[in-house]
Design an enzyme around this catalytic site. Structure first.
Site, PDB file in Angstrom:
ATOM      1  N   LYS A  97       0.855  -1.186   0.000  1.00 52.49           N
ATOM      2  CA  LYS A  97       0.000   0.000   0.000  1.00 52.49           C
ATOM      3  C   LYS A  97       0.893   1.238   0.000  1.00 52.49           C
ATOM      4  O   LYS A  97       1.999   1.206   0.554  1.00 52.49           O
ATOM      5  CB  LYS A  97      -0.896  -0.054   1.248  1.00 52.49           C
ATOM      6  CG  LYS A  97      -1.995   0.978   1.322  1.00 52.49           C
ATOM      7  CD  LYS A  97      -2.869   0.730   2.575  1.00 52.49           C
ATOM      8  CE  LYS A  97      -3.978   1.759   2.738  1.00 52.49           C
ATOM      9  NZ  LYS A  97      -4.869   1.464   3.892  1.00 52.49           N
TER      10      LYS A  97
ATOM     11  N   SER B 180      -9.864   1.525   2.827  1.00 55.21           N
ATOM     12  CA  SER B 180      -9.000   2.389   2.058  1.00 55.21           C
ATOM     13  C   SER B 180      -7.942   1.646   1.241  1.00 55.21           C
ATOM     14  O   SER B 180      -7.373   2.224   0.321  1.00 55.21           O
ATOM     15  CB  SER B 180      -8.273   3.360   2.997  1.00 55.21           C
ATOM     16  OG  SER B 180      -7.418   2.649   3.888  1.00 55.21           O
TER      17      SER B 180
ATOM     18  N   SER C  13     -10.027  -1.238   6.787  1.00 54.06           N
ATOM     19  CA  SER C  13      -9.475  -0.985   5.454  1.00 54.06           C
ATOM     20  C   SER C  13      -8.782  -2.151   4.775  1.00 54.06           C
ATOM     21  O   SER C  13      -8.390  -2.039   3.610  1.00 54.06           O
ATOM     22  CB  SER C  13      -8.507   0.191   5.502  1.00 54.06           C
ATOM     23  OG  SER C  13      -9.243   1.382   5.566  1.00 54.06           O
TER      24      SER C  13
END
Ligand code: GLN
Length: 482
Positions: free
Chosen positions: A81, A156, A180
């Site tokens: 990420k 997210s 997330s």
């Protein structure tokens, strides 16, 4: 190698049937060919990935000629990420204010992956500063759900979820502050694990809510996730909240005798009826396979979301204080005062500003006691309620999210509707316990996620339950065509 498990990739490399270089070349070519339509990756690290692969191939050659062990993840491509530091590479948390930020050191998770022979393929799209549930608040690009590109991928960590769901990589890292990892895993039909607080180091992860954040894993199977966690987890001297607990192996998966708690508060009015049916079918199947289903009540459940939306913005407003264009972040022109105001005014997106204002308000002298302190008290009570429940059951089962992936744009002007997407995931972060989402079928032609929660430091139980469920179902073998 699309949709391969980690174990099969390692076997291929060890046997010499393929090379790490061939895998990396194929992965990079695949991302170039297909990711344009999906937007999972912000960037691939071609040169470094190929250099890492060449080093692995040299190790394999040497091991063949002179004997010796290969590292546990030799040649496995992993996506990270955009909030995880990898030396020499950009890490922006998809926030304009970090547009030019290049990592000067490795996060512990990246460091451990590399030491284990994994290859860092690239960085993935996410919501601005990890705030959001759809990946749409990213300052850079949109990410589309591979099952239906008119739908959001969840967030997210939407880019990492899609990177695995679309078959680019067998595993990707995300971070989970309120859901997330689990929520996008559910929306995209892959496995997503949020470990207990403290089981994976947060060193080198761009902080959102420090008492809630945990690095998590996306994969196709629970056993692949367990393998990755055994590499990245454990005590790290750079993170004082990390704990000294090695990851146990998850044994032969079996439902037999597993005590599964089903809390009635997780089956709320307003949840999608088709999702409810998929969860009920999963419960029935588990019962038939020998699990003991225990009806539970967790009366504090409705307070989890409001508690989260006090604590998280409070911590976020504090963590984001350092991005002022002076210490961190893109500097804005003007006088000193103008520079501060403009750096933050221009650098943060609307959702981030909303949280900073909310968090600053909550922490202000007149309101601290009535909001922040109270939320901490509720947090303690929620934790105690889970502790109590886990005296009677091994795992708690719930839907991961109340619905399936929604239309792109649908909730962008309704923050509360967006927050409600996390209603079943935030409690695990508040309590610091373990959670995993696994695919359990489809509703409205989109994936549905089933969540198992396990007590703090009992992550292996959730992984075991998930592995057992996967051993009697084949939802995780269904993949989108993209
Ligand atoms: N969607 C939640 C939020 O916006 C969770 C975010 C996360 O887990 N990083 O805060």
């Amino acid at each position: 190698m699309t949709f391969s498990t980690i174990q099969s990739i390692i076997d291929e490399i060890k046997s010499g049937r393929t090379s790490a270089t061939a895998i990396v070349e194929a992965t990079l070519a695949d991302i170039k060919a297909r990711d344009g339509a999906l937007g999972a990756f912000l960037e691939t690290f071609d040169a470094d990935a190929l250099a890492q692969a060449a080093a692995i191939d040299a190790l394999v050659k040497n091991a063949k000629e002179n004997g010796g062990e290969l590292p546990p993840l030799a040649g496995v491509p992993v996506a990270i990420k955009d909030n995880m530091l990898y030396t020499g590479h950009k890490a922006t948390a998809c926030s304009k204010i970090l547009a030019e930020h290049t990592a000067t050191y490795n996060s512990t998770v990246v460091e451990r992956l590399i030491a284990a022979g994994a290859i860092i393929i690239g960085r993935t799209n996410m919501d601005d500063a990890a705030m959001g549930s759809s990946t749409e608040t990213s300052a850079w690009q949109k990410t589309y759900n591979p099952w239906n590109i008119t739908k959001i991928p969840g967030g997210s960590s939407g880019g990492s979820a899609v990177a695995v769901a679309a078959g680019f990589v067998p595993v990707a890292l995300g971070s989970d502050t309120g859901g997330s990892v689990r929520q996008p895993a559910a929306m995209c039909g892959v496995v997503g694990v949020k470990p207990s607080y403290g089981r994976v180091s947060r060193y080198g992860i761009i902080a959102l809510g420090s008492s809630l954040d945990q690095v998590g894993v996306f994969s196709h199977t629970a056993s692949d996730a367990a393998l990755i966690l055994s590499v990245i987890g454990g005590r790290d001297e750079h993170d004082a909240t990390s704990v000294e607990k090695a990851w146990g192996v998850i044994g032969e998966p079996s439902m037999n005798g597993l005590r599964v708690g089903v809390p009635k508060e997780y089956f709320v009015d307003g949840m999608d009826e088709e999702v409810r049916s998929r969860i009920s079918e999963a419960i029935e199947l588990m019962k038939q396979a020998g699990a003991e289903i225990v009806d539970l009540s967790l009366p504090l459940t409705p307070f989890a979301l409001p508690t989260y939306y006090i604590i998280q913005p409070a911590e976020a407003s504090s963590n984001l204080g350092r991005y002022d264009g002076m210490r961190y972040g893109t500097r804005a022109p003007g006088s000193l005062e103008e520079s501060y105001i403009n750096a933050r005014g221009q650098g943060f997106g609307p959702e981030v500003k909303r949280r900073i204002m909310l968090g600053t308000f909550i922490l202000s002298a007149g309101y601290y006691d009535s909001y922040y302190k109270k939320a901490l008290a509720v947090r303690t009570a929620i934790r105690a309620e889970f502790d109590d429940a886990f005296k009677h059951v091994d795992v708690i089962l719930s839907p991961t999210a109340p619905g399936v992936a929604w239309n792109m744009g649908e909730k962008m002007n309704d923050p509360v509707a967006m927050y409600l997407a996390d209603i079943f995931t935030v409690a695990a972060n508040i309590a610091g316990i373990a959670g995993i989402s696994i695919p359990c079928g489809f509703a409205h032609n989109l994936p549905v996620g089933l969540q198992f929660l396990a007590g703090s430091m009992q992550d292996e139980k959730a992984l075991q339950a998930a592995a057992a469920y996967q051993s009697i179902t084949s939802w995780h073998d269904q993949h989108p065509v993209v």
